[in-house]
Design a protein around this motif. Sequence first.
Motif, PDB file in Angstrom:
ATOM      1  N   PRO A 194      17.452  -2.791  -1.061  1.00 13.02           N
ATOM      2  CA  PRO A 194      17.377  -1.337  -0.997  1.00 13.02           C
ATOM      3  C   PRO A 194      18.351  -0.751   0.014  1.00 13.02           C
ATOM      4  O   PRO A 194      18.492  -1.268   1.122  1.00 13.02           O
ATOM      5  CB  PRO A 194      15.927  -1.078  -0.557  1.00 13.02           C
ATOM      6  N   ARG A 242      17.228 -11.646   7.273  1.00 14.99           N
ATOM      7  CA  ARG A 242      17.417 -11.507   5.816  1.00 14.99           C
ATOM      8  C   ARG A 242      18.592 -12.351   5.327  1.00 14.99           C
ATOM      9  O   ARG A 242      18.582 -12.821   4.189  1.00 14.99           O
ATOM     10  CB  ARG A 242      17.603 -10.037   5.463  1.00 14.99           C
ATOM     11  N   GLY A 272       9.952  -4.020   8.133  1.00 13.57           N
ATOM     12  CA  GLY A 272      11.239  -4.447   8.706  1.00 13.57           C
ATOM     13  C   GLY A 272      11.186  -4.438  10.224  1.00 13.57           C
ATOM     14  O   GLY A 272      10.409  -3.701  10.813  1.00 13.57           O
ATOM     15  N   ILE A 312       0.507 -10.312   6.311  1.00 12.69           N
ATOM     16  CA  ILE A 312       1.152 -11.351   5.494  1.00 12.69           C
ATOM     17  C   ILE A 312       2.090 -12.230   6.340  1.00 12.69           C
ATOM     18  O   ILE A 312       2.478 -13.320   5.904  1.00 12.69           O
ATOM     19  CB  ILE A 312       1.900 -10.710   4.287  1.00 12.69           C
ATOM     20  N   THR A 313       2.425 -11.771   7.541  1.00 14.60           N
ATOM     21  CA  THR A 313       3.350 -12.553   8.367  1.00 14.60           C
ATOM     22  C   THR A 313       2.628 -13.616   9.201  1.00 14.60           C
ATOM     23  O   THR A 313       3.266 -14.355   9.937  1.00 14.60           O
ATOM     24  CB  THR A 313       4.168 -11.640   9.318  1.00 14.60           C
ATOM     25  N   SER A 354       0.830  -1.220   0.000  1.00 10.16           N
ATOM     26  CA  SER A 354       0.000   0.000   0.000  1.00 10.16           C
ATOM     27  C   SER A 354       0.854   1.254   0.000  1.00 10.16           C
ATOM     28  O   SER A 354       0.381   2.333  -0.345  1.00 10.16           O
ATOM     29  CB  SER A 354      -0.950   0.007   1.205  1.00 10.16           C
ATOM     30  N   LYS A 355       2.108   1.131   0.416  1.00  5.56           N
ATOM     31  CA  LYS A 355       3.013   2.288   0.528  1.00  5.56           C
ATOM     32  C   LYS A 355       4.435   1.851   0.151  1.00  5.56           C
ATOM     33  O   LYS A 355       4.703   0.660   0.020  1.00  5.56           O
ATOM     34  CB  LYS A 355       3.073   2.787   1.977  1.00  5.56           C
ATOM     35  N   ASP A 395       8.103   5.776   4.484  1.00  2.00           N
ATOM     36  CA  ASP A 395       7.805   5.920   5.923  1.00  2.00           C
ATOM     37  C   ASP A 395       8.865   5.232   6.779  1.00  2.00           C
ATOM     38  O   ASP A 395       9.200   5.685   7.874  1.00  2.00           O
ATOM     39  CB  ASP A 395       6.438   5.290   6.249  1.00  2.00           C
ATOM     40  N   ARG A 396       9.378   4.110   6.281  1.00  5.73           N
ATOM     41  CA  ARG A 396      10.396   3.372   7.029  1.00  5.73           C
ATOM     42  C   ARG A 396      11.643   4.248   7.223  1.00  5.73           C
ATOM     43  O   ARG A 396      12.234   4.283   8.294  1.00  5.73           O
ATOM     44  CB  ARG A 396      10.747   2.089   6.253  1.00  5.73           C
ATOM     45  N   ILE A 453      12.199  -8.387  -1.660  1.00  8.74           N
ATOM     46  CA  ILE A 453      12.767  -7.125  -1.192  1.00  8.74           C
ATOM     47  C   ILE A 453      13.472  -7.424   0.132  1.00  8.74           C
ATOM     48  O   ILE A 453      12.826  -7.814   1.109  1.00  8.74           O
ATOM     49  CB  ILE A 453      11.676  -6.049  -1.001  1.00  8.74           C
ATOM     50  N   ASN A 469      -1.509  -6.164  -1.224  1.00  2.44           N
ATOM     51  CA  ASN A 469      -1.759  -6.553   0.165  1.00  2.44           C
ATOM     52  C   ASN A 469      -1.123  -5.551   1.131  1.00  2.44           C
ATOM     53  O   ASN A 469      -0.068  -4.989   0.844  1.00  2.44           O
ATOM     54  CB  ASN A 469      -1.181  -7.973   0.385  1.00  2.44           C
TER      55      ASN A 469
END
Length: 259
Positions: A183, A157, A91, A66-67, A16-17, A189-190, A138, A37
């Motif tokens: 990335p 990760r 994250g 989703i988690t 969404s973002k 926002d993160r 990602i 999602n």
Amino acid sequence: MDLGIRGKRALVCASSKGLGKGCAEALAEAGVDLILNARGTEALEATAATIRARHNVNVTAIAADITTEEGRSRVLEAAAGVDILINNAGGPPPGMWSDWTRDDFIRALDANMLTPIALMKALLPGMIDKRWGRVVNITSQSVKAPIPQLGLSNSARAGLTGYVAGTSRQVAQYGVTINNLLPGIHATDRATSLDQGVMKAEGISMDAARARREASIPARRYGDPGDFGSACAFLCSEKAGFIVGQNILLDGGQTVATL
Ligand code: NAP
């Protein structure tokens, strides 16, 4: 360039973002129908509506975490048989090595390692049957250059990266590629919440915190989620079928390494 994927279907998780949204937009621009999602409904529906209006593709929005197993099964109901999977989730928070508990690690592993693995296990068989598929995970720059305060992220990760290194070589013979996009700092926002962390830790203003982080990037700016999405769409394209099991940095040159 025609990416050759018009009419394909993609599941873009956590979209969404931010970076997920950038990937969704770029795939839609290439003519791909989408399942989007996120947990929050408002931003998700707004993103879905914008993409439908701009790109004239089919967009299904599933509000779910989703988690969680329950969230994944609802998303997978809508996404059965997709050609393209973009794995993404929020994250883990920053912190200190001595504070993290077993539960903190389990949460990070669930979100950033075991969830993408579960989605690959669910969707790779359909791609293999069709002899065509694309998966992009990602992950983070921290896979190549660990960020000390993001130890939960570094750990989870790294685990996903190990899984992809082997699995991508097992499925490539069926025309299915799996790659990771890493990335560096992007304007989402993160990034703002990490800027706030620097602001508090150093006792400086938000502008000063951002300026300090920008100064550490050779390109002297934060990345653009739209550019990130374009790189993702290329990896999902017909043209990228020989790119297998790679970890590709998008970091404005911040990671200093020859290879
Ligand atoms: P963001 O701007 O905060 O966007 C996160 C997106 O994911 C939102 O749409 C959010 O919507 C959704 N989301 C979060 N948790 C979810 C969950 N459990 N289930 C479903 N959707 C979820 O983050 P971002 O900057 O795009 O970051 C994406 C990933 O890249 C993160 O894992 C981040 O750690 C990593 N990364 C980012 C940067 C950066 O500079 N931006 C750098 C390195 C790595 P809801 O909150 O409504 O669910």
